[in-house]
Enzyme design. Structure first.
Site, PDB file in Angstrom:
ATOM      1  N   GLU A   1       5.048 -56.075  21.371  1.00  0.00           N
ATOM      2  CA  GLU A   1       6.120 -57.071  21.299  1.00  0.00           C
ATOM      3  C   GLU A   1       7.378 -56.627  22.033  1.00  0.00           C
ATOM      4  OE1 GLU A   1       6.575 -58.572  17.322  1.00  0.00           O
ATOM      5  OE2 GLU A   1       4.488 -59.195  17.249  1.00  0.00           O
TER       6      GLU A   1
ATOM      7  N   GLU B   1      -2.759 -58.061  16.653  1.00  0.00           N
ATOM      8  CA  GLU B   1      -2.106 -58.113  15.336  1.00  0.00           C
ATOM      9  C   GLU B   1      -2.271 -59.522  14.787  1.00  0.00           C
ATOM     10  OE1 GLU B   1       1.685 -56.018  15.340  1.00  0.00           O
ATOM     11  OE2 GLU B   1       2.363 -57.451  13.839  1.00  0.00           O
TER      12      GLU B   1
END
Ligand code: GAL
Length: 814
Positions: A444, A519
């Protein structure tokens, strides 16, 4: 193929300990190479980031002006008698009380008072005295820190040696010139934990092992053995690249010979002796190829490991030897068919894991790392994502040995000197591990993931990865859904963090790029809680609550099994961890994302995964059967892999239901005291479970994971505490305060209970060890000493019958 049964983990554990001992003792006793643990007996004192006098004058004396000219506590003669003695691994942040500060954002780092607003808690000084006898003169001395959080500097005998920036990188320093033989030597380390590297709890201090390596001048240097192995035409094709470094002062002739040993310890084959001429202060590399007929493959059920024993010889005398474990296996990533291991198609049933555990913070001893990975394995997890940082060595060793694949991840993406070196070091350190399935280039990186800068950095890193480890591929945890341009376009495997609704379209647009959920889920629950409490910060223990970006377990897993091209995914997270108390803030201090709590006690969704991820017989019903009013409606859930389940309350059937595949069952039950039983039929076999109304707690029960541990000063016994009522039934909602006394030569490392809002101490530094039960459970972690014998742990609580447990410590016997 042999399928592992539950108890076989014990056998594996034993095998691991035995093989570790054998390898370790061989390395230790080799004339050429000695590895000495430096974990014990460090002196520790907090310094200060803004007050020189509290920081042993660090910022006001000349520490870097001339060689050997440090001041304050860097000076070897400095009196450290009043400093606290600590053993490594050590995390001082977990020793501090919880504290609210408006500066902490919602992610909070666990509300421990470390960081810019706490200058007096953010600098740690460590000192270690050691001696080296003069018979070792002429050898090389390397000190290795497996992980220090963070930004540390090291001096030896008042000479500045170097520094390491990242809290997650291993680092080593050649300290040969600074050793004083047969005299006291002093290592001084200053750790600065003011800055964060992540948004989760990160600890503070020398939290991973430290060792001293003693090498002959002609030796295999750091990361000097690289083994790659593949299967070709049913044969194992193994290549070993071995470097030899010469620090003898003149050019030397030497040779390298390597042996391959199989998992049973039997020699499989031997290389030819390769002659090398190595100039002084240079390294030379030799490449040796081996073929193994009918190789025993590494897989999840039989994690067969081979060992490469490398010997460096000079004039017929061995000057160095190392042992490198590796596995032979094939990972395949197919954009249409998904993932397979050794040709067997399977989903990646993964969990993301942060490294901290109850009681100890980030200072997790090797045996506790092993305990945690064993718990994941029992749940049916087959892959471990090191989120979001390089793992400790012991994580990889345990995954290799237990049969758990690994997504090995760096902390921050970058190609400046620092981050590029962190990335290279990760690959060089880890590439021999059988368990590593993919490299992860980060997580991220919202600042760069959709930019050309992100693409350029990803391109550089992937290129470097392929040079250092051509056998594997890379991915990246992108939370940018459908977006392709930027980091994603450089990825061999596209990692999707969440954004489940965009996945099908992305796949259509990029049909050639294999996809994995790097994820997923982020479902939140608190163990054993059945009502939401926004003040204290608890969520019901059902697969129900999720943040805006998340999915329940059932949502993502059904989605995944319906799509053959989707490789699988990594659930956020295997265990609760400190920090990120989403959706709450203070006084809630821990996360709720774990499928197990921070002690490793299963929450209910554990049984959802176990039902559909293993072929064990699983049946579980909840909530517990205490504390409701008669006539109240209770929502009862059942997780099971039975074909159908019947629910009975005090013997009366409440109906039989077919279990939907990858789903669960629910009943609305009108409460009455007694016994609620679930009876399942699985392939014609009956499996059952029940919950029962109990009386109040009456006696304590202590359950150690192992009763015999190694007397090596590093082994651990994890002791789980529960309470029973006077009829021997577990009281799963008890909250009694338990006190602990240890009698014998061992150490209590910490206590925990999995309560995400508890402000009780993990470390009772006054020696008065205690912890409340949280919904019927707490945990105490004990570390062995180096003395053989027994120690006894006693647990007591007002009004309850005490319990004791005896743990035996044996040296090199297990
Ligand atoms: C993700 C992030 C994780 C964690 C998680 C919580 O976006 O990668 O580190 O913060 O969210 O849901």
């Amino acid at each position: 193929m042999k399928i592992l049964k539950k108890n076989n983990y014990w056998v594996l554990l034993l095998m691991f300990c035995i093989s570790f001992q054998v390898v370790y003792s061989q390395v230790k006793t080799s004339k050429s190479r000695q590895i000495v643990s430096l974990n014990k007996n460090w002196k520790f004192h907090l310094g200060s980031a803004n007050n020189p006098s509290k920081d042993f004058d660090y910022s006001i004396v000349r520490n870097f002006t001339i060689a050997g000219g440090g001041g304050g506590c860097i000076v070897p003669e400095f009196k450290d008698d009043d400093w606290r003695t600590v053993n490594i691994p050590h995390d001082w942040a977990v020793e501090l009380p919880f504290e609210y500060h408006k500066h902490f954002d919602v992610q909070s780092h666990g509300y421990r008072p470390v960081g810019g607003f706490y200058p007096d808690n953010s600098i740690g000084w460590y000192r270690k005295h050691f001696t080296v006898d003069n018979t070792k003169e002429g050898q090389r001395f390397i000190i290795r820190f497996e992980g220090v959080y963070r930004d540390f500097k090291i001096w030896v005998n008042n000479n500045y040696i170097g520094s390491t920036f990242s809290g997650y990188s291993e680092s080593s320093f050649d300290i040969t010139d600074f050793i004083e033989f047969s005299k006291d030597n002093v290592i001084v380390v200053r750790v600065d934990a003011t800055q964060y590297e992540g948004w989760f709890y990160e600890g503070a201090g020398i939290y991973r092992n430290v060792s001293l390596e003693v090498l002959s001048p002609v030796h295999i240097p750091e990361y000097g053995v690289y083994v790659s192995a593949k299967v070709e035409k049913a044969k194992g094709v193994v290549q070993a690249q071995t470097s030899v470094k010469n620090q003898e002062g003149k050019t030397t002739d030497c040779s390298v010979v390597s042996y391959l040993i199989n998992a049973k310890g039997v020699k499989v084959t031997k290389s030819l002796t390769e002659k090398l001429t190595v100039k002084n202060n240079e390294s030379a590399v030799t490449i040796q190829n081996f073929t193994i007929n009918k190789p025993e493959l590494w897989d999840l059920e039989s994690p067969n490991l081979y060992r490469l024993v490398s010997l460096v010889k000079k004039n017929g005398i061995t000057t160095d030897s190392t042992q490198t474990e590796f596995g032979i296996r094939t990972f395949d990533y197919d954009a249409e068919k998904g993932f397979s291991l050794n040709g067997k198609s399977m989903k990646v049933k993964g969990m993301c894991v942060h490294q901290d555990h109850a009681g100890v913070g980030t200072a997790v001893p090797d045996a506790l790392v092993y305990y945690r990975i064993k718990l994941l394995k029992e749940m049916g997890v087959n892959a471990y994502r090191c989120s979001h940082n390089p793992p400790s060595k012991s994580v990889l060793e345990a995954c290799d040995k237990l049969g758990m694949m690994v997504l090995d991840e760096i902390r921050v993406i970058g190609t400046g000197k620092e981050y590029l070196e962190q990335f290279e070091k990760l690959i060089l350190r880890d590439r021999n591990h059988a368990s590593i399935m993919l490299w992860s280039l980060g997580n991220e990186e919202t600042g760069v993931q959709n930019t050309d800068l992100g693409r350029r950095m990803a391109h550089t890193l992937v290129q470097r990865q392929k040079e250092l480890d051509p056998s594997r591929l890379s991915t990246y945890g992108g939370n940018n859904g459908i977006k392709y341009l930027g980091i994603n376009q450089e990825m061999d495997v596209r990692g999707f963090n969440y954004h489940i609704k965009e996945l099908d379209d992305y796949h259509k647009e990029h049909p050639k790029q294999p996809i994995i959920f790097s994820e997923v889920s982020s479902m939140v629950s608190s163990r054993g809680m059945y009502v939401k409490d926004s003040i204290k910060g608890y969520l019901p223990d059902y697969d129900l609550n999720k943040p805006r970006w998340g999915q329940t377990a059932e949502e993502w897993w059904k989605f995944t099994v319906d799509r053959p091209w989707l490789m699988g995914g990594f659930v956020w997270t295997g265990f609760d961890y400190r920090g990120e108390p989403t959706p709450f803030t203070w006084p809630n201090v821990n996360s709720h994302f774990g499928i197990m709590d921070v002690c490793g006690f299963p929450k209910n969704t554990y049984y959802y995964y176990q039902s559909w991820w293993t072929d064990k017989d699983v049946i579980k019903i909840y909530p517990h059967w205490n504390g409701y009013k008669t006539g109240e409606k209770v929502n009862v859930w059942c997780n099971s892999n039975a074909d159908e389940v019947e629910l009975l309350l005090n013997g009366k059937s409440l109906g039989k239901k077919a279990m939907p595949r990858n789903g669960h069952l629910e009943w609305e039950v009108v409460y009455e005291r007694g016994k609620l039983e679930a009876v399942g039929l699985k392939n014609g076999k009956t499996i059952r479970t029940f919950v029962e109304t109990t009386d109040k707690a009456y006696q304590i029960v202590l359950t150690p994971d192992r009763k015999i541990i190694n007397a090596d000063g590093n082994d651990v016994s994890v002791i789980n505490v529960t309470v029973l009522d006077n009829k021997g039934r577990e009281v799963t909602n008890a909250m009694n305060l338990i006190q602990f006394n240890l009698n014998g030569d061992a150490r209590i490392l910490g206590v925990g209970n999995g309560d995400p809002s508890s402000h009780e101490a993990d470390k009772c530094l006054d020696g008065n060890w205690k912890r409340s039960l949280f919904n019927g459970k707490c945990q105490i972690i004990l570390e062995s000493s180096e003395k053989e014998g027994e120690f006894v742990l006693k647990a007591s609580s007002e009004g309850l019958k005490n319990a004791t447990v005896t743990i035996i410590q044996k040296r090199d016997k297990i």
